[in-house]
Write a protein that holds these residues in place. Structure first.
Motif, PDB file in Angstrom:
ATOM      1  N   ILE A 103      37.460  31.831  51.984  1.00 15.99           N
ATOM      2  CA  ILE A 103      38.633  32.519  51.449  1.00 15.99           C
ATOM      3  C   ILE A 103      38.167  33.797  50.759  1.00 15.99           C
ATOM      4  O   ILE A 103      37.238  33.781  49.947  1.00 15.99           O
ATOM      5  CB  ILE A 103      39.388  31.617  50.454  1.00 15.99           C
ATOM      6  N   HIS A 104      38.822  34.900  51.081  1.00 15.18           N
ATOM      7  CA  HIS A 104      38.331  36.207  50.641  1.00 15.18           C
ATOM      8  C   HIS A 104      38.740  36.486  49.196  1.00 15.18           C
ATOM      9  O   HIS A 104      39.924  36.500  48.885  1.00 15.18           O
ATOM     10  CB  HIS A 104      38.883  37.290  51.565  1.00 15.18           C
ATOM     11  N   THR A 105      37.754  36.748  48.360  1.00 17.75           N
ATOM     12  CA  THR A 105      38.005  36.954  46.935  1.00 17.75           C
ATOM     13  C   THR A 105      38.137  38.428  46.582  1.00 17.75           C
ATOM     14  O   THR A 105      38.272  38.770  45.406  1.00 17.75           O
ATOM     15  CB  THR A 105      36.859  36.350  46.105  1.00 17.75           C
ATOM     16  N   ILE A 107      38.570  42.724  48.618  1.00 19.00           N
ATOM     17  CA  ILE A 107      38.944  43.455  49.830  1.00 19.00           C
ATOM     18  C   ILE A 107      37.706  44.172  50.358  1.00 19.00           C
ATOM     19  O   ILE A 107      36.815  44.534  49.586  1.00 19.00           O
ATOM     20  CB  ILE A 107      40.080  44.475  49.581  1.00 19.00           C
ATOM     21  N   ASP A 108      37.664  44.351  51.679  1.00 16.94           N
ATOM     22  CA  ASP A 108      36.527  45.005  52.328  1.00 16.94           C
ATOM     23  C   ASP A 108      36.954  46.372  52.842  1.00 16.94           C
ATOM     24  O   ASP A 108      37.975  46.491  53.508  1.00 16.94           O
ATOM     25  CB  ASP A 108      36.034  44.170  53.516  1.00 16.94           C
ATOM     26  N   MET A 109      36.136  47.378  52.536  1.00 13.76           N
ATOM     27  CA  MET A 109      36.379  48.710  53.070  1.00 13.76           C
ATOM     28  C   MET A 109      35.196  49.081  53.959  1.00 13.76           C
ATOM     29  O   MET A 109      34.129  49.453  53.461  1.00 13.76           O
ATOM     30  CB  MET A 109      36.521  49.708  51.927  1.00 13.76           C
ATOM     31  N   PRO A 191      28.623  46.981  58.005  1.00 17.65           N
ATOM     32  CA  PRO A 191      28.538  47.667  56.708  1.00 17.65           C
ATOM     33  C   PRO A 191      29.913  47.921  56.087  1.00 17.65           C
ATOM     34  O   PRO A 191      30.816  48.410  56.757  1.00 17.65           O
ATOM     35  CB  PRO A 191      27.831  48.990  57.042  1.00 17.65           C
ATOM     36  N   HIS A 192      30.052  47.532  54.837  1.00 23.82           N
ATOM     37  CA  HIS A 192      31.293  47.783  54.101  1.00 23.82           C
ATOM     38  C   HIS A 192      31.018  47.567  52.627  1.00 23.82           C
ATOM     39  O   HIS A 192      29.980  47.020  52.254  1.00 23.82           O
ATOM     40  CB  HIS A 192      32.413  46.847  54.566  1.00 23.82           C
ATOM     41  N   VAL A 193      31.949  48.008  51.788  1.00 21.67           N
ATOM     42  CA  VAL A 193      31.885  47.627  50.379  1.00 21.67           C
ATOM     43  C   VAL A 193      32.948  46.563  50.142  1.00 21.67           C
ATOM     44  O   VAL A 193      34.104  46.703  50.564  1.00 21.67           O
ATOM     45  CB  VAL A 193      32.057  48.833  49.420  1.00 21.67           C
ATOM     46  N   HIS A 194      32.523  45.466  49.533  1.00 22.84           N
ATOM     47  CA  HIS A 194      33.440  44.407  49.107  1.00 22.84           C
ATOM     48  C   HIS A 194      33.793  44.706  47.658  1.00 22.84           C
ATOM     49  O   HIS A 194      32.918  44.768  46.803  1.00 22.84           O
ATOM     50  CB  HIS A 194      32.744  43.049  49.248  1.00 22.84           C
ATOM     51  N   PHE A 195      35.071  44.926  47.397  1.00 22.76           N
ATOM     52  CA  PHE A 195      35.546  45.284  46.057  1.00 22.76           C
ATOM     53  C   PHE A 195      36.339  44.111  45.501  1.00 22.76           C
ATOM     54  O   PHE A 195      37.253  43.607  46.155  1.00 22.76           O
ATOM     55  CB  PHE A 195      36.426  46.535  46.151  1.00 22.76           C
TER      56      PHE A 195
HETATM   57 ZN    ZN Z   1      34.569  40.963  51.199  1.00 21.76          ZN
END
Ligand code: ZN
Length: 328
Positions: A103-105, A107-109, A191-195
């Motif tokens: 479950i995603h805690t 958001i991914d950019m 590759p992404h930033v998880h915020f």
């Molecule tokens: Zn994420």
């Protein structure tokens, strides 16, 4: 302890003639990577045609009842990809048809390795590096404890999967300061930033939807809502779609939050009590659509700049237009 190697930062020439080049940071530290991908870019610029408008200036709370709290800046620049990955929105378990992801805690950019990641607000760095809270999943992570709170609660923001960390624990940070570079360390598919936003306690179970905390762009607003079953309970993993009221075209689609009751669930906002959110919706009129017990439920909503517009999706004639679904 793993040795820390010095970072050779090289600005890579861009294809576009108008790309912005900023000076190379002198004292960055490259943390150990699990991927072996070299960090060579400091400025990653998409074509100007893909740039977003500037974000609004935080903090803003334009809801007349004080429910909004857009108090964080966006973690990447407007010429980077700010859009959250729609196949893995907050509180959901990943793309349909695939084995469920965790479950995603946050958001991914998705962005190229090397895109600058910036502090969403003023505060103190309380984590900078790998191994955050004994989990390898986050890769290289920066966590900031902010100088401001919300209704007496402490606020934290997390930036994960970085290729390089540009700050150290204990360091004072201002809004917009570069704190790291986008990478693919930890458990990622690219590759992404998880915020991530945590409220009240620095725990996995204290995460809230960043789309309700991070300022929208100029000319954009947010739709949040609840999809509720006949017995009044929140519908989980339920498809919800936003269409443009004028053109009938789909603007965004998502699924509702999943709660596993395992002690580390994501959270609905204490005031909105939502189970889905659509971020960065252009100002205008929309229809929010779902299916409940085989019936199509439609709610019309107007989106205003920098505000949350809320919709209730339920089988109630008083609050929604209910039409039978055409049987196939
Ligand atoms: Zn994420």
């Amino acid at each position: 302890l793993t040795p820390i190697a010095p970072l050779q930062l090289t600005v890579v020439a861009q294809q576009q003639p108008n790309s912005v080049v900023t000076p190379t940071l002198p004292s960055a530290t490259l943390l150990p990577q699990t991927t072996g991908v070299a960090v060579v870019e400091q400025v990653v610029t998409r074509p100007p045609s893909q740039w977003q408008p500037p974000a609004l200036i935080p903090p803003i709370s334009r809801d007349p009842y004080g429910r909004d709290h857009y108090i964080f800046a966006r973690p990447v620049d407007s010429n980077a990809n700010n859009a959250a990955l729609l196949s893995y929105t907050f509180g959901t378990n990943g793309p349909e048809g695939e084995a469920p992801w965790r479950i995603h805690t946050g958001i991914d950019m998705p962005n190229p390795i090397g895109q600058t990641v910036r502090a969403a607000g003023t505060g103190t760095v309380i984590w900078a590096g790998p191994g955050f809270q004994e989990s390898p999943s986050y890769g290289n992570l920066v966590e900031i404890q902010h100088d401001f709170g919300y209704k007496g609660e402490t606020l934290y923001t997390l930036y994960a999967h970085l290729s390089a960390v540009l700050v150290t624990e204990g360091q004072r940070i201002n809004l917009g300061d570069p704190i790291g570079l986008v990478g693919n360390t930890g458990r990622v598919s690219g590759p992404h930033v998880h915020f991530e936003v945590r409220v009240g306690e620095n725990r996995y179970r204290a995460t809230y939807n960043p789309l309700l905390w991070m300022v929208p762009y100029v000319g954009r607003g947010v739709i949040a809502g609840r999809a509720v079953g006949p017995n009044g309970s929140l519908l989980q993993d339920q498809n919800v779609t936003v269409i443009d009221n004028r053109t009938g075209l789909v603007v965004q689609a998502t699924t509702t939050y999943i709660f596993l009751d395992n002690g580390s669930d994501v959270n609905s906002d204490p005031l909105w009590k939502e189970n889905f959110v659509f971020g960065d919706i252009p100002v205008g009129r929309y229809q929010v659509i779902t299916n409940i017990d085989g019936q199509r439920v439609v709610q019309r909503v107007d989106v205003s700049e920098g505000m949350t517009s809320f919709v209730d999706l339920a089988l109630q004639e008083s609050s929604a237009t209910v039409t039978p679904t055409a049987s196939s």
